[in-house]
Design a protein around this motif. Sequence first.
Motif, short mmCIF file in Angstrom:
data_model
loop_
_atom_site.label_atom_id
_atom_site.label_comp_id
_atom_site.label_asym_id
_atom_site.label_seq_id
_atom_site.Cartn_x
_atom_site.Cartn_y
_atom_site.Cartn_z
N THR A 12 0.83 -1.21 0.00
CA THR A 12 0.00 0.00 0.00
C THR A 12 0.86 1.26 0.00
N ARG A 13 1.93 1.24 0.76
CA ARG A 13 2.80 2.43 0.85
C ARG A 13 3.74 2.59 -0.34
N LEU A 14 4.24 1.48 -0.87
CA LEU A 14 5.29 1.56 -1.89
C LEU A 14 4.76 1.54 -3.33
N SER A 15 3.63 0.93 -3.57
CA SER A 15 3.12 0.83 -4.94
C SER A 15 3.01 2.16 -5.67
N PRO A 16 2.54 3.24 -5.02
CA PRO A 16 2.48 4.51 -5.73
C PRO A 16 3.85 5.05 -6.17
N LEU A 17 4.91 4.54 -5.57
CA LEU A 17 6.26 5.03 -5.89
C LEU A 17 7.00 4.14 -6.89
N THR A 18 6.37 3.07 -7.34
CA THR A 18 7.03 2.11 -8.23
C THR A 18 7.61 2.76 -9.47
N SER A 19 6.86 3.63 -10.11
CA SER A 19 7.32 4.27 -11.34
C SER A 19 8.55 5.14 -11.10
N TYR A 20 8.61 5.77 -9.93
CA TYR A 20 9.77 6.61 -9.60
C TYR A 20 10.99 5.75 -9.25
N ALA A 21 10.76 4.64 -8.55
CA ALA A 21 11.86 3.71 -8.24
C ALA A 21 12.43 3.14 -9.53
N LEU A 22 11.56 2.83 -10.48
CA LEU A 22 12.02 2.33 -11.77
C LEU A 22 12.82 3.40 -12.51
N ALA A 23 12.40 4.65 -12.40
CA ALA A 23 13.14 5.75 -13.03
C ALA A 23 14.54 5.88 -12.43
N VAL A 24 14.65 5.77 -11.12
CA VAL A 24 15.97 5.85 -10.47
C VAL A 24 16.84 4.69 -10.95
N PHE A 25 16.27 3.50 -11.00
CA PHE A 25 16.97 2.32 -11.50
C PHE A 25 17.48 2.56 -12.92
N ARG A 26 16.61 3.04 -13.79
CA ARG A 26 16.95 3.31 -15.20
C ARG A 26 18.07 4.34 -15.30
N ILE A 27 17.95 5.44 -14.56
CA ILE A 27 18.93 6.52 -14.64
C ILE A 27 20.29 6.08 -14.11
#
Length: 138
Positions: A12-27
């Motif tokens: 519940t807490r982390l799912s909304p941040l998944t796209s941003y975590a993926l962006a950090v991973f990509r960058i």
Amino acid sequence: MTFSAIDRALDTRLSPLTSYALAVFRIVFALLLICHGTTALFGWPAGEAAQFGVWPYWYAGVIELVCGVLMAVGALTRPAAFLASGTMAFAYFMGHAGISFWPAVNQGEPAVMNCFAFLLLVFTGPGALAIDTGRSIR
């Protein structure tokens, strides 16, 4: 509290941040790939540059630099990640697997990890903060 309740709370807490975590991973992975490319092409930040046109080092440097920049800004992320993943697989099999198949023996762990990190981006896409997704970097 059970493990399943903890898992639900984290989800519940982390799912909304998944796209941003993926962006950090990509960058982060893109910037590391850019460093490989600039080392091969210009000898910076470490090592010697490959001579112009020398197969496969110079060409790998071009692929690493171009794909790294594309992935860092999130433009053409999936095709760039596909090409980068293939380049890392090629690097593993041409530069490491001849010593031993096992990455722990042949020093090929970085090539294998990069290969699969970029392959993940092929399937997930760039995440947030990418030109591909039409989101601006704030």
